[in-house]
Design a protein around this motif. Structure first.
Motif, short mmCIF file in Angstrom:
data_model
loop_
_atom_site.label_atom_id
_atom_site.label_comp_id
_atom_site.label_asym_id
_atom_site.label_seq_id
_atom_site.Cartn_x
_atom_site.Cartn_y
_atom_site.Cartn_z
N GLY A 218 0.78 -1.22 0.00
CA GLY A 218 0.00 0.00 0.00
C GLY A 218 0.82 1.28 0.00
O GLY A 218 0.29 2.34 -0.34
N LYS A 239 -2.56 -1.56 -3.40
CA LYS A 239 -3.69 -1.27 -2.52
C LYS A 239 -3.82 0.23 -2.33
O LYS A 239 -2.81 0.93 -2.19
CB LYS A 239 -3.50 -1.95 -1.15
CG LYS A 239 -4.68 -1.78 -0.20
CD LYS A 239 -4.50 -2.59 1.07
CE LYS A 239 -3.39 -2.05 1.95
NZ LYS A 239 -3.36 -2.70 3.28
N LYS A 242 -8.13 3.16 2.41
CA LYS A 242 -9.53 2.76 2.50
C LYS A 242 -10.50 3.93 2.38
O LYS A 242 -11.71 3.71 2.18
CB LYS A 242 -9.78 2.02 3.82
CG LYS A 242 -9.52 2.84 5.07
CD LYS A 242 -9.78 2.01 6.30
CE LYS A 242 -9.53 2.81 7.58
NZ LYS A 242 -9.78 2.00 8.80
N VAL A 322 -11.27 -3.31 2.30
CA VAL A 322 -9.94 -3.14 1.70
C VAL A 322 -10.15 -2.80 0.24
O VAL A 322 -11.00 -3.38 -0.44
CB VAL A 322 -9.10 -4.42 1.84
CG1 VAL A 322 -7.78 -4.29 1.08
CG2 VAL A 322 -8.83 -4.74 3.29
N LEU A 324 -8.31 -2.77 -3.30
CA LEU A 324 -7.22 -3.17 -4.17
C LEU A 324 -7.43 -2.57 -5.56
O LEU A 324 -8.56 -2.30 -5.95
CB LEU A 324 -7.14 -4.70 -4.27
CG LEU A 324 -7.08 -5.48 -2.95
CD1 LEU A 324 -7.01 -6.98 -3.23
CD2 LEU A 324 -5.90 -5.04 -2.11
N TYR A 340 -2.27 -10.03 -5.32
CA TYR A 340 -1.89 -9.19 -4.18
C TYR A 340 -1.57 -10.05 -2.95
O TYR A 340 -0.68 -9.72 -2.17
CB TYR A 340 -2.98 -8.18 -3.85
CG TYR A 340 -2.52 -7.17 -2.82
CD1 TYR A 340 -1.67 -6.13 -3.19
CD2 TYR A 340 -2.89 -7.26 -1.49
CE1 TYR A 340 -1.21 -5.22 -2.26
CE2 TYR A 340 -2.44 -6.35 -0.55
CZ TYR A 340 -1.60 -5.33 -0.94
OH TYR A 340 -1.13 -4.44 -0.01
#
Length: 446
Positions: A218, A239, A242, A322, A324, A340
């Motif tokens: 991330g 990622k 959020k 989450v 992605l 991932y």
């Protein structure tokens, strides 16, 4: 010893004869030894031809470890075939003192705080079919090159207490400003270095493996990292935060004059439309919903392939999600999630190098010995994987602990046999090796 020499045979084209001879002494010692893996401790476990001076010379030799790792693993990787992922990540090695080259304070996810130590960036090849990682390159990072330092500097807020507040700028666009092309950007220095590391691995591999994707954590979920990867002709899998602001494509009527609108309504993570749900599974009182859609972000110049995983506790209705993403709009949700997840395989390379092969143990302080010590730990991890894989044909649960127990037992058996004036028969020697090799093993018994 014969199996080690057969594996080291392929290195004769990339290292000198002297370095190969030194490796043939160091590798059995590292496999057999107990305690910290330092130069002094290695010298105690080496056989004939090994001494602290020999090991010191090896550590001061210029070695291209990328070519060494590729020479060791190229045949097995090509034999596995299929799709491969290029993975990169940073690891922190704790070190005391102030004399080690590159020592500083780096954020460690294990300790969840900044610790004194060294930072390294590793690049590995992950086989999608075998679902394991092979470390190819490990480079030391300075404080300015660390990805954790870059993230901390972005999130840090300067204290304004007691300082005179500047006047608020006028609303609207500043006079004379021009549109910025978010594809043609100048990469930060730390991303230029990482791009160079990835490029080195791709250059060595060439067209021998199929590598369409680069998977990063991330910390690289931004446009700078995306453009870095796209310039290597790869697609990024990573990622997003959020709370990232994402927008549906605009589907309304366009104006007859002016630029076309591309941003539609903003995505609400609490109320994602059901038509984008691709999978829903309930297990142990937790419902997992997976959504896939193509969305825009104002931070990226192109639309993104977004996969959102929402987990809901049915008893309390608590939710967590989450986000992605990938630059490949054709990638299906299941493969994006799988790729991932496979990124975490590189963490196992770091773990094994620290736990078994001395990445946390070395006491070198000069640049080249530090570099060689860290890369030797990664090389030993690759070599041990090959040896463990061979033994799993007879013992499916064979582990690294069993491998070290086997070589330690062989070391002790060899020392015992030296006490005999005349060598016993071969049957006794085989039984002795077999019995001592199982002492301390976890899954293997004679």
């Amino acid at each position: 010893m014969a199996e080690i020499m057969s594996l080291l045979e392929c290195l004769s084209q990339v290292v000198s004869a002297t370095s190969l001879r030194q490796l043939s002494v160091i590798v059995p010692a590292v496999l057999a030894m107990s305690g910290p893996i330092t130069m002094l401790n290695m010298a105690r476990w080496t056989g004939p031809g090994g001494s602290e001076r020999t090991i010191r010379r090896f550590y001061n030799t210029s070695i291209v470890w990328l070519k060494v790792n590729w020479a060791l693993n190229s045949a097995s990787l090509q034999e596995a075939g299929g799709l491969f992922l290029l993975a990169g990540d940073e690891t922190v090695v704790t070190k005391a003192g102030k004399q080690t080259h590159g020592v500083g304070r780096f954020f460690s996810s294990i300790y969840r705080r900044s610790v004194p130590g060294l930072a390294f960036f590793g690049v590995s090849l992950i086989s999608v079919s075998a679902q394991d990682s092979t470390m190819m390159l490990l480079e030391q990072l300075t404080k300015e090159e660390s990805t954790t330092t870059q993230a901390a500097s972005k999130g840090a807020k300067k204290s304004t207490k007691g300082a005179k507040q500047p006047a608020k700028p006028k609303g609207g666009r500043p006079a004379g400003s021009k549109n910025q092309n978010r594809r043609d950007i100048e990469l930060p220095k730390y991303l230029q270095n990482i791009q160079g590391y990835l490029q080195q691995v791709l250059a060595v591999v060439g067209d021998k493996l199929s590598i369409p994707y680069c998977v990063l954590d991330g910390a690289f979920g931004n446009n700078n990292a995306l453009q870095m990867v796209r310039r290597l002709d790869l697609h990024l899998v990573s990622k997003l935060a959020k709370n990232s602001a994402l927008y549906f494509p605009y589907t309304g009527e366009q104006k007859k004059v002016g630029n076309r609108r591309k941003y539609g309504s903003k995505l609400d993570y609490q109320q994602i439309p059901d038509r984008y749900r691709t999978e829903s599974v309930t297990e142990d009182g937790v419902r997992t919903d997976i959504y896939q859609m193509t969305l825009w972000s104002q931070a990226f110049p192109d639309p993104l392939n977004i996969v959102i995983i929402v987990r809901t506790k049915l008893a309390t209705q608590e939710c967590a999600h989450v986000v992605l993403f990938s630059s490949d709009l054709t990638l299906t949700y299941d493969k994006l999630i799988l790729y991932y997840r496979l990124r975490f395989q590189i963490e196992f390379n770091f773990r094994d190098a620290k736990q078994f092969w001395g990445l946390e143990d070395f006491m070198n302080i000069k640049p080249r010995p530090v570099y060689n010590a860290a890369n030797l730990a990664m090389f030993m991890g690759n070599l041990a994987t090959r040896l463990v894989r061979q033994r799993r044909k007879q013992c499916p649960d064979f582990s690294v602990n069993d491998l070290k127990a086997a070589y330690r037992g062989r070391f002790y058996a060899t020392e015992v046999l030296k006490l005999y004036p005349d060598l016993p028969d071969q049957g006794f020697i085989d039984a002795l090796f077999e019995r001592l090799s199982s002492v301390g093993a976890v899954n293997y018994r004679s």
